[in-house]
Design an enzyme around this catalytic site. Structure first.
Site, PDB file in Angstrom:
ATOM      1  NE  ARG A 192     -35.269  10.929  10.628  1.00 28.95           N
ATOM      2  CZ  ARG A 192     -35.019   9.874   9.908  1.00 28.95           C
ATOM      3  NH1 ARG A 192     -35.866   8.901   9.877  1.00 28.95           N
ATOM      4  NH2 ARG A 192     -33.939   9.801   9.176  1.00 28.95           N
TER       5      ARG A 192
ATOM      6  CD  GLU B 117     -38.578  21.405  -7.309  1.00 23.76           C
ATOM      7  OE1 GLU B 117     -37.927  20.595  -7.981  1.00 23.76           O
ATOM      8  OE2 GLU B 117     -38.305  21.712  -6.151  1.00 23.76           O
TER       9      GLU B 117
ATOM     10  CG  HIS C 103     -34.479  20.791  -7.200  1.00 23.74           C
ATOM     11  ND1 HIS C 103     -35.581  20.081  -6.805  1.00 23.74           N
ATOM     12  CD2 HIS C 103     -33.421  20.208  -6.570  1.00 23.74           C
ATOM     13  CE1 HIS C 103     -35.214  19.103  -5.990  1.00 23.74           C
ATOM     14  NE2 HIS C 103     -33.900  19.168  -5.834  1.00 23.74           N
ATOM     15  CB  ILE C 104     -29.205  24.364  -9.282  1.00 30.59           C
ATOM     16  CG1 ILE C 104     -29.287  25.649  -8.437  1.00 30.59           C
ATOM     17  CG2 ILE C 104     -29.925  24.523 -10.613  1.00 30.59           C
ATOM     18  CD1 ILE C 104     -28.530  26.833  -9.034  1.00 30.59           C
ATOM     19  N   GLY C 105     -29.293  22.270  -6.267  1.00 30.68           N
ATOM     20  CA  GLY C 105     -28.428  21.963  -5.125  1.00 30.68           C
ATOM     21  C   GLY C 105     -27.202  21.133  -5.472  1.00 30.68           C
TER      22      GLY C 105
ATOM     23  CB  ILE D 264     -27.262  17.975   3.124  1.00 29.16           C
ATOM     24  CG1 ILE D 264     -27.024  17.018   1.944  1.00 29.16           C
ATOM     25  CG2 ILE D 264     -27.323  19.422   2.641  1.00 29.16           C
ATOM     26  CD1 ILE D 264     -28.148  16.950   0.920  1.00 29.16           C
TER      27      ILE D 264
ATOM     28  N   GLY E  48     -28.843  15.669   8.782  1.00 25.16           N
ATOM     29  CA  GLY E  48     -28.285  14.504   8.085  1.00 25.16           C
ATOM     30  C   GLY E  48     -26.942  14.919   7.492  1.00 25.16           C
TER      31      GLY E  48
ATOM     32  CB  ILE F   4     -31.052  23.349   0.275  1.00 22.85           C
ATOM     33  CG1 ILE F   4     -30.526  22.979   1.674  1.00 22.85           C
ATOM     34  CG2 ILE F   4     -30.606  24.738  -0.128  1.00 22.85           C
ATOM     35  CD1 ILE F   4     -28.999  22.819   1.730  1.00 22.85           C
TER      36      ILE F   4
ATOM     37  NE  ARG G  58     -37.089  16.004  -2.828  1.00 27.26           N
ATOM     38  CZ  ARG G  58     -35.789  16.019  -3.133  1.00 27.26           C
ATOM     39  NH1 ARG G  58     -35.057  17.088  -2.922  1.00 27.26           N
ATOM     40  NH2 ARG G  58     -35.229  14.962  -3.679  1.00 27.26           N
TER      41      ARG G  58
HETATM   42  C1  GLV Z   1     -32.034  16.554  -5.023  1.00 26.88           C
HETATM   43  O1  GLV Z   1     -32.847  17.272  -4.549  1.00 26.88           O
HETATM   44  C2  GLV Z   1     -31.742  15.274  -4.514  1.00 26.88           C
HETATM   45  O2  GLV Z   1     -32.520  14.741  -3.698  1.00 26.88           O
HETATM   46  O3  GLV Z   1     -30.709  14.720  -4.903  1.00 26.88           O
END
Ligand code: GLV
Length: 319
Positions: free
Chosen positions: A177, A266, A285-287, A157, A155, A235, A237
């Site tokens: 997919r 989390e 979880h700091i993406g 990202i 996608g 990165i 889920r």
């Molecule tokens: C973070 O994980 C988001 O989905 O924005």
């Protein structure tokens, strides 16, 4: 009068914007979620809510929210929302795509290189006073240069991540997919089956959202197919990964190391075996956590709330 619930502390200028058209109830804590009971209670007369990944939107929430028109999720992923249920009640749910793409890809890249070059171990080595002299294989890691990188989830990202690989002379494979022909052409990424991606990649990078198709995708069988010196990065889920299988794969040498920004639970329990493994790097979880991006995500949530409450289409409704 409209009423907006905001489930985390956000800067006052954003609250000021909401107060121009609504009463606002804020849970004024940055790092502790609004207690569920309080959230349910506040929903009684709310017409909008600004939520984070900590809030699960399910039957119980909807049953407590007779006036709700819009739910703005401060995240691109929306596995915390029962979208079908929300839609069936005529409530608009929105997320924050695009604004966080580059920042999240950067974090993924940082995580990949940090694991590959054993940066955390190296820093601890210095801090522990273990640095006696230069050594031929001291903290020797793995090159990204010339590697095969497999991206699971192409996608926005995934594509932004692939763009960052230019300059490292890598071979890019991906599985998604649906095929992304434009990405194949512009990024030189090769579409392969999931098994081929596992079998041939030196780095396997998961950027996929959590869906029924992706849940537990990285399980025992998947880790067994991977190269023994492969590095796994997630990165997307947490629940895309069977963490018991991951721990076993790291212990048994099925794969070399992992870097995870997302976990099944989390925050992670401090007793989780991943936390005592040298070859596992876990981030909280700091993406999307750059100041500019977080500001943009908040602004987008506010814009969506304002638009829906004034009878217009949201900018980024969840489709
Ligand atoms: C973070 O994980 C988001 O989905 O924005």
């Amino acid at each position: 009068m409209e009423k907006v619930i905001v489930t985390r502390k956000i800067p006052q200028p954003f609250i000021d914007q909401l107060e121009l058209f609504a009463d606002v109830e804020v849970w004024n804590e940055s790092y502790t979620p609004m207690p569920r009971e309080k959230f349910l209670e506040a929903l009684n007369d709310a017409t909008a809510c600004f939520i984070t990944l900590s809030e699960t939107i399910d039957e119980e929430v909807i049953a407590h929210a007779p006036k709700l028109k819009v739910i703005a999720n401060m995240a691109v992923g929306f596995d915390n929302i029962d979208v079908q249920l929300v839609r069936s009640k005529g409530i608009v749910a929105t997320n924050t795509p695009e604004v966080l793409t580059e920042t999240t890809a950067e974090l993924g890249f940082t995580l990949m290189l940090t694991v590959a070059r054993r940066i955390i171990e190296a820093e601890q080595y210095v801090q522990n006073g273990e640095w006696q002299s230069w050594g031929p294989y001291l903290l020797a890691g793995k090159d990204l240069y010339n590697a095969k990188v497999g991206i699971f989830g192409m996608g926005d990202i995934g594509k932004a991540f692939a763009r960052r690989l230019k300059g490292f002379n890598v071979n890019i494979m991906y599985h998604n997919r649906s095929r992304q022909v434009e990405a194949e052409e512009s990024l030189g990424a090769l579409y392969v089956s999931f098994d081929t991606l596992l079998e041939h990649s030196d780095f396997v990078v998961c950027t996929a959202p959590l869906t029924e198709e992706t849940r537990d995708k990285f399980n025992e069988a998947a880790f067994k197919k991977m190269k023994n010196d492969a590095i796994f990065i997630n990165i997307g889920r947490g629940a895309v990964v069977d963490e018991t299988a991951l721990v076993a794969a790291l212990q048994d040498g099925e794969i070399a190391a992992c870097g995870l920004d997302v976990l099944r639970k989390e925050p992670i329990d401090m007793s989780h075996p991943l936390l005592s493994m040298k070859n596992a790097l876990v981030l909280p979880h700091i993406g999307s956590a750059s100041v500019i991006t977080r500001n943009r995500m908040i602004q987008l949530c506010i814009d969506n709330i304002r638009l829906v409450l004034s009878g217009k289409d949201a900018k980024t409704p969840i489709k």
